[in-house]
Design an enzyme around this catalytic site. Structure first.
Site, PDB file in Angstrom:
ATOM      1  N   ASP A  35      71.346  -9.802  15.933  1.00 30.37           N
ATOM      2  CA  ASP A  35      71.250 -10.249  14.536  1.00 30.37           C
ATOM      3  C   ASP A  35      72.304  -9.490  13.748  1.00 30.37           C
ATOM      4  OD1 ASP A  35      68.811  -8.133  15.072  1.00 30.37           O
ATOM      5  OD2 ASP A  35      69.871  -7.709  13.200  1.00 30.37           O
TER       6      ASP A  35
ATOM      7  N   GLU B 250      63.388  -7.218  27.799  1.00 23.75           N
ATOM      8  CA  GLU B 250      64.666  -6.777  28.357  1.00 23.75           C
ATOM      9  C   GLU B 250      64.470  -6.178  29.751  1.00 23.75           C
ATOM     10  OE1 GLU B 250      66.699  -4.088  25.622  1.00 23.75           O
ATOM     11  OE2 GLU B 250      65.381  -4.820  24.080  1.00 23.75           O
TER      12      GLU B 250
HETATM   13  N1  ADE Z   1      67.623  -3.841  16.644  1.00 28.51           N
HETATM   14  C1  ADE Z   1      68.038  -5.123  16.643  1.00 28.51           C
HETATM   15  N2  ADE Z   1      68.293  -5.553  15.387  1.00 28.51           N
HETATM   16  C2  ADE Z   1      68.025  -4.508  14.572  1.00 28.51           C
HETATM   17  C3  ADE Z   1      68.080  -4.333  13.167  1.00 28.51           C
HETATM   18  N3  ADE Z   1      68.451  -5.316  12.361  1.00 28.51           N
HETATM   19  N4  ADE Z   1      67.731  -3.120  12.670  1.00 28.51           N
HETATM   20  C4  ADE Z   1      67.327  -2.127  13.491  1.00 28.51           C
HETATM   21  N5  ADE Z   1      67.246  -2.243  14.815  1.00 28.51           N
HETATM   22  C5  ADE Z   1      67.601  -3.425  15.368  1.00 28.51           C
END
Ligand code: ADE
Length: 249
Positions: free
Chosen positions: A213, A13
């Protein structure tokens, strides 16, 4: 001119921002690299928060104590939690809570001992500029996000020292926070720590997270793909716009 700290959670990033830095100077402190320089005429320090709340707190404290930054902006990725929060969407935080803070029965669940509160709000003015930078970036997409047009959300983000990768654990976190009157839109691992340090020092803080996600069984795959292919472009576009909107630009 005020110096702005730009914190990223992951190297992918941050890379796009380092490439744009004018007069870049790397300083090492506490095993971390801090990049001083100018982005679109603004004085900035770029740093990696690293992963997890303690690491992020160390990085933030150093930015304030050693580099005298006057505001802190965080860009990163997060797992979606709200029903309507999809991969590719942006969430500008209005505040942060630690979903793994539990000193009950001494204090109510989620309350941070000795602060008398469960969360910290972000700075309204800085967050408004960051949201505007996100809107401009979304209106002129340079980022190849498949499936559907990404949307901007604003709301609570929950942080904890846990990568959430089952729908069941995400649902448990969500319902526990709901039970305490909080409705988080996204999950990540650093923001609440940065918010608490900035609160302690009275430094304005704003954060944007791109949803990588859905905090479920697909998360590890989605996350890797997203971080590699999309996160760096997002950070570069949004921070570039923000630099134009900050005072002194
Ligand atoms: N950062 C990006 N995805 C995440 C997730 N599923 N749990 C914790 N931090 C995250």
């Amino acid at each position: 001119m005020a110096t702005t700290a730009i914190l990223s959670a992951l190297a992918q990033e941050q890379q796009g921002l380092i490439e744009q830095l004018h007069g870049a100077r790397r300083v090492q402190r506490a095993g971390r690299d801090y990049w001083q320089g100018h982005l679109r005429g603004q004085s900035v320090v770029l740093a990696l928060s690293r992963i997890g709340k303690v690491a992020a707190a160390t990085t933030t404290t150093t930015l304030i104590e050693a580099f005298a930054v006057q505001r802190v902006v965080f860009t990163g990725v997060a797992g979606g939690l709200g029903d309507d929060v999809h991969v590719g969407d942006l969430v500008v935080a209005t505040g942060f809570v630690q979903h793994d803070m539990d000193a009950s029965p001494l204090f109510p669940r989620f309350e941070i001992p000795l602060y008398g509160r469960a969360g910290f709000g972000c700075d309204a003015d800085l967050s408004a500029l960051l949201a505007e930078a996100c809107r401009i970036s979304l209106a002129s997409p340079r980022v190849d996000v498949p499936v559907r047009a990404p949307r901007l959300h604003q709301g609570l983000i929950a942080s904890g020292d846990q990568f959430v990768s089952t729908a069941r654990s995400a649902a448990l976190i969500r319902s526990a926070l709901r039970g305490a009157g909080m409705e988080p839109l996204a999950l990540e691992m650093e923001g609440a720590a940065v918010a608490q340090v900035c609160h302690d020092y009275g430094i304005p803080f704003a954060a944007v997270r791109t949803i990588s996600d859905r905090s479920d069984e697909d998360s590890p795959t989605d996350f890797q793909h997203f971080v590699t292919h999309v996160a760096s472009q997002h950070a570069r576009a949004i921070i570039g716009q923000l630099m134009h909107l900050l005072p002194g630009a």
